[in-house]
Each structure stands twice: as C-alpha cells, then as structure tokens.
Scaffold this motif. Structure first.
Motif, short mmCIF file in Angstrom:
data_model
loop_
_atom_site.label_atom_id
_atom_site.label_comp_id
_atom_site.label_asym_id
_atom_site.label_seq_id
_atom_site.Cartn_x
_atom_site.Cartn_y
_atom_site.Cartn_z
N ASN A 187 -4.28 8.26 -7.77
CA ASN A 187 -4.82 9.52 -7.25
C ASN A 187 -3.74 10.31 -6.51
O ASN A 187 -3.65 11.54 -6.64
CB ASN A 187 -5.98 9.27 -6.29
CG ASN A 187 -7.09 8.43 -6.88
OD1 ASN A 187 -7.43 7.39 -6.33
ND2 ASN A 187 -7.66 8.86 -7.98
N SER A 238 -11.54 4.83 0.96
CA SER A 238 -10.90 3.52 0.91
C SER A 238 -10.49 3.15 -0.53
O SER A 238 -9.68 2.25 -0.74
CB SER A 238 -11.80 2.43 1.50
OG SER A 238 -12.93 2.23 0.68
N LYS A 239 -11.03 3.85 -1.51
CA LYS A 239 -10.67 3.61 -2.92
C LYS A 239 -9.62 4.60 -3.42
O LYS A 239 -9.24 4.57 -4.58
CB LYS A 239 -11.92 3.68 -3.79
CG LYS A 239 -12.89 2.57 -3.47
CD LYS A 239 -14.12 2.64 -4.32
CE LYS A 239 -15.06 1.50 -3.93
NZ LYS A 239 -16.34 1.59 -4.59
N ASN A 242 -6.22 5.68 -4.25
CA ASN A 242 -5.09 4.81 -4.58
C ASN A 242 -3.87 5.60 -5.04
O ASN A 242 -3.89 6.83 -5.09
CB ASN A 242 -5.51 3.76 -5.62
CG ASN A 242 -5.95 4.40 -6.92
OD1 ASN A 242 -5.42 5.42 -7.34
ND2 ASN A 242 -6.91 3.79 -7.58
N PRO A 293 -12.06 9.42 -5.89
CA PRO A 293 -13.27 8.65 -5.60
C PRO A 293 -13.89 9.14 -4.28
O PRO A 293 -13.17 9.51 -3.36
CB PRO A 293 -12.75 7.22 -5.46
CG PRO A 293 -11.30 7.34 -5.16
CD PRO A 293 -10.84 8.62 -5.79
N ASP A 331 -15.30 7.52 -1.97
CA ASP A 331 -14.95 6.61 -0.90
C ASP A 331 -13.43 6.65 -0.68
O ASP A 331 -12.66 6.23 -1.55
CB ASP A 331 -15.41 5.20 -1.26
CG ASP A 331 -15.16 4.18 -0.17
OD1 ASP A 331 -14.53 4.52 0.85
OD2 ASP A 331 -15.61 3.03 -0.35
N ARG A 348 0.85 -1.18 0.00
CA ARG A 348 0.00 0.00 0.00
C ARG A 348 0.88 1.23 0.00
O ARG A 348 1.97 1.24 0.58
CB ARG A 348 -0.90 0.00 1.23
CG ARG A 348 -1.91 -1.11 1.28
CD ARG A 348 -3.14 -0.88 0.46
NE ARG A 348 -3.79 0.35 0.86
CZ ARG A 348 -4.66 0.99 0.11
NH1 ARG A 348 -4.99 0.53 -1.04
NH2 ARG A 348 -5.21 2.10 0.53
#
Length: 107
Positions: free
Chosen positions: A90, A84-85, A87, A80, A82, A28
């Motif tokens: 982005n 959690s999306k 990434n 996004p 959300d 991540r």
C-alpha cells in the motif's frame, strides 16, 4: 553461482545471501511524508496530505476499502479499512502515485 536454493509456496529460487534475506524478513516499513519528515501513523494524517495533493475520498467502491481518486487521472488508491493492515505494498502504491512526496523506509 553461489547461494542457497529455497523452496517456498511451490517455487524454488536462489538466495545469494541467505543471512541478509533472513534479516530483512519481519522488518516493518513506514511511510514518511518527505516535506515534513513525519511518519504516516494514521489514515486521518494521510487523508489530510492526500487532500492537499488533489486526491478525494472515493465512496462508490468496495466498502471494506478506504479509497482516494484524482479527477485529473485514472489513478485510484485503495487501502484496507484497518490501519493495522496497511502494509508496504500500500505504501509503495502511494509513493508511485505521488512522486517526491512520500518515501518508504525501515521502521
């Protein structure tokens, strides 16, 4: 030319160091605000920083996106809704549009 040929998504490509390639998947990334050294962990925090840099919320676009624009440029940051999306693509978009303010690193 040494390495391993990998077929993925209909494309062959040469991976010269397959162990390094395998270990990099699944890592991540985080977006770091360089002046404070803090990891961006929410859109609220990110919005505060972007507003301080002259960005404004853009409400006329896609309702599924959280967007920012600057009057002084044609740039638009689209994220996004959300978090959690959120990434690495982005994150790098934000880094490129705000040089020397953000950095992307492994978590």
């Amino acid at each position: 030319m040494s390495g391993v040929w990998v077929f993925k998504n209909g494309v062959f490509r040469l991976v010269e160091n397959p162990q390094a390639e395998a270990s990099s998947h699944g890592k991540r990334k985080v977006l770091v605000h360089l002046p404070t050294g803090e990891v961006v962990s929410s859109y609220t925090f990110l919005e505060q920083i972007l507003i301080g840099l002259g960005w404004e919320r853009y409400y006329d676009g896609d309702p599924d996106l959280y967007q920012f624009h600057k009057h002084s440029s044609i740039d638009l940051i689209s994220l996004p809704k959300d978090f959690s999306k959120f990434n690495s693509i982005n994150m790098y978009d934000i880094v490129i549009k705000n040089p020397n303010v953000f950095h992307v690193r492994d978590k």
